[in-house]
Each structure stands twice: as C-alpha cells, then as structure tokens.
Design a protein around this motif. Structure first.
Motif, mmCIF file in Angstrom:
data_model
loop_
_atom_site.group_PDB
_atom_site.id
_atom_site.type_symbol
_atom_site.label_atom_id
_atom_site.label_comp_id
_atom_site.label_asym_id
_atom_site.label_seq_id
_atom_site.Cartn_x
_atom_site.Cartn_y
_atom_site.Cartn_z
ATOM 1 N N LYS A 1 15.909 0.524 89.063
ATOM 2 C CA LYS A 1 15.666 1.534 90.105
ATOM 3 C C LYS A 1 16.311 2.863 89.705
ATOM 4 O O LYS A 1 15.685 3.910 89.758
ATOM 5 N N SER A 2 17.586 2.793 89.270
ATOM 6 C CA SER A 2 18.281 4.026 88.909
ATOM 7 C C SER A 2 17.648 4.639 87.664
ATOM 8 O O SER A 2 17.574 5.860 87.533
ATOM 9 N N ALA A 3 17.149 3.793 86.766
ATOM 10 C CA ALA A 3 16.492 4.295 85.569
ATOM 11 C C ALA A 3 15.206 5.017 85.948
ATOM 12 O O ALA A 3 14.895 6.071 85.404
ATOM 13 N N SER A 4 14.452 4.462 86.892
ATOM 14 C CA SER A 4 13.199 5.089 87.306
ATOM 15 C C SER A 4 13.485 6.358 88.091
ATOM 16 O O SER A 4 12.753 7.327 88.020
ATOM 17 N N GLU A 5 14.604 6.372 88.833
ATOM 18 C CA GLU A 5 14.982 7.593 89.538
ATOM 19 C C GLU A 5 15.338 8.689 88.540
ATOM 20 O O GLU A 5 14.987 9.846 88.717
ATOM 21 N N ALA A 6 16.028 8.308 87.458
ATOM 22 C CA ALA A 6 16.386 9.267 86.418
ATOM 23 C C ALA A 6 15.121 9.799 85.756
ATOM 24 O O ALA A 6 15.015 10.992 85.456
ATOM 25 N N ASN A 7 14.151 8.907 85.541
ATOM 26 C CA ASN A 7 12.882 9.333 84.958
ATOM 27 C C ASN A 7 12.155 10.304 85.879
ATOM 28 O O ASN A 7 11.599 11.302 85.426
ATOM 29 N N ASP A 8 12.165 10.010 87.170
ATOM 30 C CA ASP A 8 11.516 10.888 88.142
ATOM 31 C C ASP A 8 12.159 12.266 88.125
ATOM 32 O O ASP A 8 11.482 13.287 88.146
ATOM 33 N N ALA A 9 13.494 12.282 88.081
ATOM 34 C CA ALA A 9 14.218 13.546 88.066
ATOM 35 C C ALA A 9 13.876 14.336 86.810
ATOM 36 O O ALA A 9 13.667 15.554 86.863
ATOM 37 N N ARG A 10 13.798 13.612 85.685
ATOM 38 C CA ARG A 10 13.470 14.269 84.418
ATOM 39 C C ARG A 10 12.052 14.832 84.471
ATOM 40 O O ARG A 10 11.787 15.951 84.034
#
Ligand SMILES: [Zn+2]
Length: 73
Positions: A51-60
């Motif tokens: 989840k946090s990885a996908s959130e980081a991807n979204d932010a990027r």
C-alpha cells in the motif's frame, strides 16, 4: 524416474522428494505451501508495504504530471 519417498514432519503423509520441490525437504508440498504463505501478521505487513509503495508511486506519478503540465503552459 523415481524420487525418494519421505514422510512429512507436519502431516505425516508420504511424499516424493523431488529435486525442484520448494520449501523444506522434510515437508510435503502442501505443508511447504502453507509455510510459504506465512502467518497472517506477515501477510498484513506485506499488504501495508504494498500500500505504501503504491502510495509512493502515486505521489511520484502526480509529481511527474505536475512537471509535465508546468512545462506545457
Ligand atoms: Zn505435509
């Protein structure tokens, strides 16, 4: 080709020990599969990490989009 027959230490079932069998050599494929899924707590951690990885991807992705839009205007 015959493989050595082993007794699973978990369920006491006989199984063929194949060279490419994943998991422990003294556990049948079924019990090895159960072990590799892991306890629920670990799976929960993995889900959080995903989840946090996908959130980081979204932010990027959002940052990239902002940069592109700024470039265009
Ligand atoms: Zn077993």
């Amino acid at each position: 080709m015959a493989f050595p027959i082993k007794i699973c230490v978990v369920c006491s079932e006989e199984f063929e020990l194949k060279p490419d069998k994943p998991g422990f050599a003294n556990r049948c494929p079924e019990c090895s599969a159960e072990e590799s899924t892991g306890p629920k707590t670990k799976r929960h951690m993995d889900a959080d990490e995903r989840k946090s990885a996908s959130e980081a991807n979204d932010a990027r992705r959002q940052a990239m989009r902002d940069l592109l839009y700024r470039k265009d205007s």
